[in-house]
Design a protein around this motif. Structure first.
Motif, PDB file in Angstrom:
ATOM      1  N   PRO A  18       0.847  -1.194   0.000  1.00 16.72           N
ATOM      2  CA  PRO A  18       0.000   0.000   0.000  1.00 16.72           C
ATOM      3  C   PRO A  18       0.884   1.247   0.000  1.00 16.72           C
ATOM      4  N   MET A  19       0.422   2.281  -0.633  1.00 13.93           N
ATOM      5  CA  MET A  19       1.171   3.534  -0.677  1.00 13.93           C
ATOM      6  C   MET A  19       0.700   4.418   0.469  1.00 13.93           C
ATOM      7  N   LEU A  20       1.416   4.331   1.572  1.00 11.59           N
ATOM      8  CA  LEU A  20       1.066   5.074   2.769  1.00 11.59           C
ATOM      9  C   LEU A  20       2.175   6.057   3.120  1.00 11.59           C
ATOM     10  N   PRO A  21       1.829   7.144   3.800  1.00 16.21           N
ATOM     11  CA  PRO A  21       2.849   8.134   4.168  1.00 16.21           C
ATOM     12  C   PRO A  21       3.628   7.739   5.405  1.00 16.21           C
ATOM     13  N   GLU A  22       3.743   6.462   5.659  1.00 13.77           N
ATOM     14  CA  GLU A  22       4.477   5.975   6.824  1.00 13.77           C
ATOM     15  C   GLU A  22       5.292   4.777   6.393  1.00 13.77           C
ATOM     16  N   LYS A  23       6.140   4.287   7.262  1.00 14.86           N
ATOM     17  CA  LYS A  23       7.017   3.193   6.852  1.00 14.86           C
ATOM     18  C   LYS A  23       6.898   1.932   7.708  1.00 14.86           C
ATOM     19  N   LEU A  24       6.329   2.027   8.889  1.00 14.09           N
ATOM     20  CA  LEU A  24       6.260   0.872   9.772  1.00 14.09           C
ATOM     21  C   LEU A  24       5.104  -0.052   9.418  1.00 14.09           C
ATOM     22  N   PHE A  25       5.340  -1.340   9.529  1.00 17.36           N
ATOM     23  CA  PHE A  25       4.347  -2.402   9.363  1.00 17.36           C
ATOM     24  C   PHE A  25       3.909  -2.633   7.914  1.00 17.36           C
ATOM     25  N   ILE A  26       4.409  -1.864   6.978  1.00 18.63           N
ATOM     26  CA  ILE A  26       4.026  -2.075   5.584  1.00 18.63           C
ATOM     27  C   ILE A  26       4.560  -3.419   5.095  1.00 18.63           C
ATOM     28  N   ASP A  27       5.772  -3.787   5.528  1.00 15.33           N
ATOM     29  CA  ASP A  27       6.332  -5.074   5.123  1.00 15.33           C
ATOM     30  C   ASP A  27       5.477  -6.241   5.610  1.00 15.33           C
ATOM     31  N   ILE A  28       4.938  -6.136   6.824  1.00 13.73           N
ATOM     32  CA  ILE A  28       4.080  -7.205   7.342  1.00 13.73           C
ATOM     33  C   ILE A  28       2.788  -7.263   6.537  1.00 13.73           C
ATOM     34  N   LEU A  29       2.243  -6.122   6.174  1.00  3.16           N
ATOM     35  CA  LEU A  29       1.026  -6.122   5.373  1.00  3.16           C
ATOM     36  C   LEU A  29       1.278  -6.733   3.989  1.00  3.16           C
ATOM     37  N   VAL A  30       2.473  -6.544   3.441  1.00  3.57           N
ATOM     38  CA  VAL A  30       2.829  -7.205   2.176  1.00  3.57           C
ATOM     39  C   VAL A  30       2.794  -8.720   2.364  1.00  3.57           C
ATOM     40  N   LEU A  31       3.345  -9.211   3.480  1.00  2.00           N
ATOM     41  CA  LEU A  31       3.282 -10.655   3.750  1.00  2.00           C
ATOM     42  C   LEU A  31       1.838 -11.129   3.852  1.00  2.00           C
ATOM     43  N   CYS A  32       0.998 -10.336   4.489  1.00  2.00           N
ATOM     44  CA  CYS A  32      -0.411 -10.708   4.619  1.00  2.00           C
ATOM     45  C   CYS A  32      -1.083 -10.791   3.255  1.00  2.00           C
ATOM     46  N   ARG A  33      -0.752  -9.858   2.373  1.00  2.00           N
ATOM     47  CA  ARG A  33      -1.300  -9.896   1.013  1.00  2.00           C
ATOM     48  C   ARG A  33      -0.816 -11.147   0.285  1.00  2.00           C
ATOM     49  N   LEU A  34       0.472 -11.410   0.365  1.00  2.00           N
ATOM     50  CA  LEU A  34       1.029 -12.594  -0.291  1.00  2.00           C
ATOM     51  C   LEU A  34       0.421 -13.878   0.265  1.00  2.00           C
ATOM     52  N   ALA A  35       0.176 -13.909   1.592  1.00  2.00           N
ATOM     53  CA  ALA A  35      -0.361 -15.109   2.240  1.00  2.00           C
ATOM     54  C   ALA A  35      -1.770 -15.459   1.760  1.00  2.00           C
ATOM     55  N   ARG A  36      -2.483 -14.499   1.180  1.00  2.00           N
ATOM     56  CA  ARG A  36      -3.815 -14.785   0.627  1.00  2.00           C
ATOM     57  C   ARG A  36      -3.756 -15.749  -0.551  1.00  2.00           C
ATOM     58  N   TYR A  37      -2.626 -15.752  -1.249  1.00  2.00           N
ATOM     59  CA  TYR A  37      -2.507 -16.557  -2.466  1.00  2.00           C
ATOM     60  C   TYR A  37      -1.371 -17.571  -2.448  1.00  2.00           C
ATOM     61  N   TYR A  38      -0.381 -17.340  -1.601  1.00  2.00           N
ATOM     62  CA  TYR A  38       0.837 -18.154  -1.676  1.00  2.00           C
ATOM     63  C   TYR A  38       1.216 -18.688  -0.303  1.00  2.00           C
ATOM     64  N   ARG A  39       2.039 -19.718  -0.324  1.00  2.00           N
ATOM     65  CA  ARG A  39       2.577 -20.309   0.900  1.00  2.00           C
ATOM     66  C   ARG A  39       3.933 -19.681   1.179  1.00  2.00           C
ATOM     67  N   GLN A  40       4.142 -19.284   2.409  1.00  2.00           N
ATOM     68  CA  GLN A  40       5.412 -18.674   2.791  1.00  2.00           C
ATOM     69  C   GLN A  40       6.474 -19.753   2.982  1.00  2.00           C
ATOM     70  N   VAL A  41       7.657 -19.494   2.457  1.00  2.00           N
ATOM     71  CA  VAL A  41       8.806 -20.371   2.658  1.00  2.00           C
ATOM     72  C   VAL A  41       9.870 -19.551   3.356  1.00  2.00           C
TER      73      VAL A  41
END
Length: 123
Positions: A34-57
């Motif tokens: 997401p394009m947010l004016p902040e930097k914290l927790f965006i990486d975790i939200l990316v993982l959450c988005r990826l987890a909707r479709y893919y398996r984490q390795v």
């Protein structure tokens, strides 16, 4: 999608922004971060988005990564009420709804943002 409450037990989320590897198709499918004016927790939200479709390795021994110690030189910019749309108090609720838009995204995520109309060759 089932019921989603709290932190996922099967998601490795220890500072994932240092290294997230996904295919080009995966990044396109989740439409990036997401394009947010902040930097914290965006990486975790990316993982959450990826987890909707893919398996984490999780790559473990003998794989490793180096992280260079560095001062946080990111300037603090005040955005008023948008300052903490994503924070430690709501990250896991937002992880259950990773594609819901944030109010501030309307300010930054326009169809003409960045290089949306330029085809950049890949090698």
């Amino acid at each position: 999608q089932g019921q989603c409450k709290g932190r996922f037990k099967n998601l490795f989320d220890n500072q994932p922004g240092d290294f997230i590897l996904a295919s080009r198709e995966a990044w396109h499918r989740i439409t990036g971060p997401p394009m947010l004016p902040e930097k914290l927790f965006i990486d975790i939200l990316v993982l959450c988005r990826l987890a909707r479709y893919y398996r984490q390795v999780v790559l473990s021994h003998p794989c490793f990564y180096y992280h260079q110690a560095h001062a946080n030189a990111t300037p603090r910019v005040e955005f008023g009420r948008h300052d903490s749309e994503l924070n430690e108090g709501n990250i896991w609720d937002r992880c259950c709804r990773p594609f819901d838009k944030f109010e501030s995204e309307a300010l930054y995520n326009t169809s003409t943002w960045g290089f949306s109309d330029i085809r950049i060759p890949e090698s």
